[in-house]
Design an enzyme around this catalytic site. Structure first.
Site, PDB file in Angstrom:
ATOM      1  N   PRO A 278       0.825  -1.215   0.000  1.00 23.01           N
ATOM      2  CA  PRO A 278       0.000   0.000   0.000  1.00 23.01           C
ATOM      3  C   PRO A 278       0.852   1.255   0.000  1.00 23.01           C
ATOM      4  O   PRO A 278       1.875   1.334   0.681  1.00 23.01           O
ATOM      5  CB  PRO A 278      -0.760  -0.116   1.329  1.00 23.01           C
ATOM      6  CG  PRO A 278       0.196  -0.844   2.230  1.00 23.01           C
ATOM      7  CD  PRO A 278       0.952  -1.808   1.345  1.00 23.01           C
ATOM      8  N   GLY A 279       0.449   2.225  -0.795  1.00 24.81           N
ATOM      9  CA  GLY A 279       1.147   3.510  -0.790  1.00 24.81           C
ATOM     10  C   GLY A 279       0.182   4.597  -0.376  1.00 24.81           C
ATOM     11  O   GLY A 279       0.212   5.127   0.728  1.00 24.81           O
ATOM     12  N   ARG A 280      -0.753   4.882  -1.297  1.00 22.92           N
ATOM     13  CA  ARG A 280      -1.672   5.999  -1.122  1.00 22.92           C
ATOM     14  C   ARG A 280      -2.472   5.906   0.185  1.00 22.92           C
ATOM     15  O   ARG A 280      -2.624   6.894   0.892  1.00 22.92           O
ATOM     16  CB  ARG A 280      -2.642   6.008  -2.308  1.00 22.92           C
ATOM     17  CG  ARG A 280      -3.443   7.278  -2.440  1.00 22.92           C
ATOM     18  CD  ARG A 280      -4.498   7.125  -3.524  1.00 22.92           C
ATOM     19  NE  ARG A 280      -4.010   6.613  -4.770  1.00 22.92           N
ATOM     20  CZ  ARG A 280      -3.589   7.372  -5.784  1.00 22.92           C
ATOM     21  NH1 ARG A 280      -3.609   8.678  -5.689  1.00 22.92           N
ATOM     22  NH2 ARG A 280      -3.165   6.812  -6.900  1.00 22.92           N
ATOM     23  N   ARG A 317      -0.170  16.049  -9.758  1.00 23.46           N
ATOM     24  CA  ARG A 317      -1.352  15.198  -9.951  1.00 23.46           C
ATOM     25  C   ARG A 317      -2.506  15.892 -10.691  1.00 23.46           C
ATOM     26  O   ARG A 317      -3.101  15.288 -11.576  1.00 23.46           O
ATOM     27  CB  ARG A 317      -1.835  14.620  -8.613  1.00 23.46           C
ATOM     28  CG  ARG A 317      -0.749  13.822  -7.877  1.00 23.46           C
ATOM     29  CD  ARG A 317      -1.281  13.015  -6.704  1.00 23.46           C
ATOM     30  NE  ARG A 317      -2.119  11.944  -7.163  1.00 23.46           N
ATOM     31  CZ  ARG A 317      -3.429  11.949  -7.103  1.00 23.46           C
ATOM     32  NH1 ARG A 317      -4.072  12.959  -6.554  1.00 23.46           N
ATOM     33  NH2 ARG A 317      -4.109  10.946  -7.584  1.00 23.46           N
ATOM     34  N   TYR A 321      -3.292  13.902 -13.989  1.00 27.68           N
ATOM     35  CA  TYR A 321      -4.446  12.981 -13.922  1.00 27.68           C
ATOM     36  C   TYR A 321      -5.772  13.713 -13.730  1.00 27.68           C
ATOM     37  O   TYR A 321      -6.758  13.077 -13.348  1.00 27.68           O
ATOM     38  CB  TYR A 321      -4.294  12.022 -12.736  1.00 27.68           C
ATOM     39  CG  TYR A 321      -2.933  11.404 -12.553  1.00 27.68           C
ATOM     40  CD1 TYR A 321      -2.458  10.438 -13.435  1.00 27.68           C
ATOM     41  CD2 TYR A 321      -2.125  11.769 -11.473  1.00 27.68           C
ATOM     42  CE1 TYR A 321      -1.213   9.867 -13.241  1.00 27.68           C
ATOM     43  CE2 TYR A 321      -0.881  11.196 -11.281  1.00 27.68           C
ATOM     44  CZ  TYR A 321      -0.431  10.245 -12.169  1.00 27.68           C
ATOM     45  OH  TYR A 321       0.790   9.678 -11.977  1.00 27.68           O
ATOM     46  N   CYS A 347       4.902  28.372 -16.852  1.00 29.23           N
ATOM     47  CA  CYS A 347       4.431  28.867 -18.143  1.00 29.23           C
ATOM     48  C   CYS A 347       3.778  27.772 -18.967  1.00 29.23           C
ATOM     49  O   CYS A 347       4.294  27.368 -20.020  1.00 29.23           O
ATOM     50  CB  CYS A 347       5.605  29.452 -18.906  1.00 29.23           C
ATOM     51  SG  CYS A 347       6.429  30.695 -17.929  1.00 29.23           S
ATOM     52  N   GLU A 348       2.681  27.239 -18.478  1.00 25.59           N
ATOM     53  CA  GLU A 348       1.901  26.242 -19.208  1.00 25.59           C
ATOM     54  C   GLU A 348       0.469  26.370 -18.730  1.00 25.59           C
ATOM     55  O   GLU A 348       0.234  26.495 -17.525  1.00 25.59           O
ATOM     56  CB  GLU A 348       2.344  24.809 -18.842  1.00 25.59           C
ATOM     57  CG  GLU A 348       3.689  24.446 -19.345  1.00 25.59           C
ATOM     58  CD  GLU A 348       3.865  22.926 -19.462  1.00 25.59           C
ATOM     59  OE1 GLU A 348       2.892  22.213 -19.717  1.00 25.59           O
ATOM     60  OE2 GLU A 348       5.013  22.506 -19.285  1.00 25.59           O
TER      61      GLU A 348
HETATM   62  N1  LLP Z   1       2.697  -1.842  -5.972  1.00 25.75           N
HETATM   63  C1  LLP Z   1       2.938  -1.625  -7.269  1.00 25.75           C
HETATM   64  C2  LLP Z   1       3.568  -2.666  -8.061  1.00 25.75           C
HETATM   65  C3  LLP Z   1       2.578  -0.390  -7.850  1.00 25.75           C
HETATM   66  O1  LLP Z   1       2.792  -0.187  -9.131  1.00 25.75           O
HETATM   67  C4  LLP Z   1       1.966   0.607  -7.048  1.00 25.75           C
HETATM   68  C5  LLP Z   1       1.599   1.908  -7.614  1.00 25.75           C
HETATM   69  C6  LLP Z   1       1.753   0.341  -5.685  1.00 25.75           C
HETATM   70  C7  LLP Z   1       2.120  -0.911  -5.190  1.00 25.75           C
HETATM   71  C8  LLP Z   1       1.120   1.320  -4.751  1.00 25.75           C
HETATM   72  O2  LLP Z   1      -0.191   1.627  -5.118  1.00 25.75           O
HETATM   73  P1  LLP Z   1      -1.124   2.501  -4.141  1.00 25.75           P
HETATM   74  O3  LLP Z   1      -1.422   1.679  -2.916  1.00 25.75           O
HETATM   75  O4  LLP Z   1      -0.393   3.729  -3.813  1.00 25.75           O
HETATM   76  O5  LLP Z   1      -2.347   2.754  -4.959  1.00 25.75           O
HETATM   77  N2  LLP Z   1       1.214   8.658  -9.446  1.00 25.75           N
HETATM   78  C9  LLP Z   1      -0.133   8.134  -9.420  1.00 25.75           C
HETATM   79  C10 LLP Z   1      -0.202   6.756  -8.807  1.00 25.75           C
HETATM   80  C11 LLP Z   1       0.678   5.744  -9.482  1.00 25.75           C
HETATM   81  C12 LLP Z   1       0.635   4.382  -8.861  1.00 25.75           C
HETATM   82  C13 LLP Z   1       1.647   3.489  -9.455  1.00 25.75           C
HETATM   83  N3  LLP Z   1       1.799   2.210  -8.821  1.00 25.75           N
HETATM   84  C14 LLP Z   1      -1.035   9.133  -8.695  1.00 25.75           C
HETATM   85  O6  LLP Z   1      -0.571  10.172  -8.268  1.00 25.75           O
HETATM   86  O7  LLP Z   1      -2.233   8.906  -8.590  1.00 25.75           O
END
Ligand code: LLP
Length: 422
Positions: A278-280, A317, A321, A347-348
């Protein structure tokens, strides 16, 4: 739940008035709450354990927030790290996260990166293709090691969300099909430099519906059962990350408890160690980006442009997106809300955070916070337009520390060198 709230009419992070950080450190600046990071990690862990999933490895996706102090905050609670480059491995190690809790993912690992991962004994290398499996085998044998490998499967499910961050469809570049995974796993078990330890998947990011996840996880379960029926040992199932967070205007995403219960049901009786990436869900609502209003440009034809000192290089973001971030004044003024286009100085035209947003009235010099900016905020920032990287601040209770200072212009220039003929 997070720890950003108004107290006495001023937005605080835990017990620190955010305006104080803006004044002392300057803007733009990222601010993270230790309490929120810790809470999100422990809620997820407790939900998984509560759903009967024993000893899960929760490997925080470093790409979401790679600040070493943030990683250390999570690592102290037992978190591992999901990494996609040597740089991220080094950050995780610098944060005190041992190799045995590091999962190395990514579609294009170089030989040098694989060698480094083996030297520091990462828990698992998630292999994304047949050529990569052979490369891992070759590098491991050269180093006299055996690589613990997981095969990353592309479960071919539609997970919704933005097309740029969906990863689980067959047409995406990630992972191999189920049939390929079975073949590669069996091959790997005969390789001198590889020990296949498990299978992995990750279907996308900001997913707000459990159904596609459940479909993918049930397919993964089937794969584990088929591999075991062939006499192969499968110790670990890595379910990736991807659970969405509320960005204020969207439907409430499922709670970590609902997510854990769903997994408990889908995998009941499957004796396997689970890993998560998990990241987000850990970091997004644990961070804000503070900015100052430079001008309120009231066009006679009616548009109000709120020009900030933060730009798309600081928070990409919205431009990339069309992402929605709640915007809150640090000291909301009384008065009727006004409609603003909120823009940065780059400048965009794309350097627009939002159009037609209703906000409390704002004046030049006022401070605002972009909420939910703790994931994919600072980590995606750049020096575009030769703007200095925004500093990062970590709050804990009534204390705060600058955990990445703002560089100086000289630092920026010192990274370059003249060509001999110039
Ligand atoms: N594992 C893998 C293999 C991944 O590719 C990713 C995210 C994660 C875990 C973590 O995912 P999360 O739990 O954070 O959803 N920059 C974009 C998000 C790109 C996510 C890429 N991969 C944004 O700002 O929304």
């Amino acid at each position: 739940m997070n720890h950003f709230e108004l107290r006495g009419g001023e937005l605080h992070c835990e017990d620190v008035n955010l305006a104080r950080i803006a004044d002392e450190v300057g803007t733009p600046v990222y601010v993270y709450s230790s309490a929120t990071l810790e809470r999100h990690y422990t809620v997820l862990r407790d939900s998984l354990v509560g759903a009967g999933l024993k000893d899960p490895l929760i490997a925080f996706a470093v790409k979401a927030n790679s600040n070493v102090a943030v990683l250390r905050t999570l690592g102290r609670l037992g978190a591992g790290a999901d990494v996609v480059s040597e740089g991220e491995i080094r950050r995780a190690l610098a944060a005190g996260i041992p190799g045995e809790r590091i999962v190395f993912s990514g579609v294009g690992k170089t030989e040098a990166e694989i060698a480094f991962a083996l030297e520091v004994d990462v828990a698992e290398i998630n292999v994304e293709s047949e050529p990569e499996l052979h490369l891992v085998n070759t590098v491991a044998q050269r180093l006299g090691k055996r690589a613990r490998a997981a095969i990353r499967v592309n479960p071919d499910v539609e997970a919704g969300g933005h097309a740029k961050i969906a990863t689980g469809k067959a047409e995406n570049k990630f992972g191999v099909s189920f049939a390929e995974a079975e073949r590669l796993y069996a091959n790997a078990s005969n390789m001198a430099g590889v020990t296949p330890v498990g299978v992995a998947c990750h279907i996308g990011s900001q997913i707000t519906d459990l159904a596609p996840m459940e479909a993918a996880f049930r397919k993964m379960r089937g794969l584990v059962e088929r591999l075991r029926a062939e006499g192969l040992s499968v110790e670990r199932l890595d379910l990736g990350g991807g659970l969405g967070v509320p960005y204020f205007n969207q439907p409430e995403p499922p709670s970590p408890a609902d997510y854990a219960q769903m997994i408990g049901r889908a995998l009941q009786g499957l004796d396997v160690q689970l890993a998560f990436e998990p990241g987000r869900m850990i970091a997004a609502n644990a961070g804000v980006l503070l900015a100052r209003v430079l001008h309120v440009n009231r066009r006679p034809e009616g548009r109000n442009f709120l020009v900030l000192d933060a730009a798309m290089n600081d928070l990409l973001r919205p431009a990339m997106y069309d992402a929605y971030h709640d915007i809150r004044p640090l000291r909301p003024r009384d008065g009727a809300p006004e409609t603003y286009d909120v823009v940065g100085p780059v400048c965009e035209t794309g350097d627009t955070f939002t159009r037609d947003r209703q906000l409390p009235p704002l004046e030049a010099g006022d401070l605002i916070a972009f909420m939910s900016a703790g994931a994919y905020g600072a980590a995606m920032s750049s020096e575009y337009n030769s703007r200095l990287l925004a500093p990062e601040v970590l709050v804990r209770g009534a204390d705060f520390a600058v955990v990445r200072p703002r560089p100086t212009y000289q630092d920026m220039l010192d990274r370059e060198q003249p060509a001999p003929w110039l």
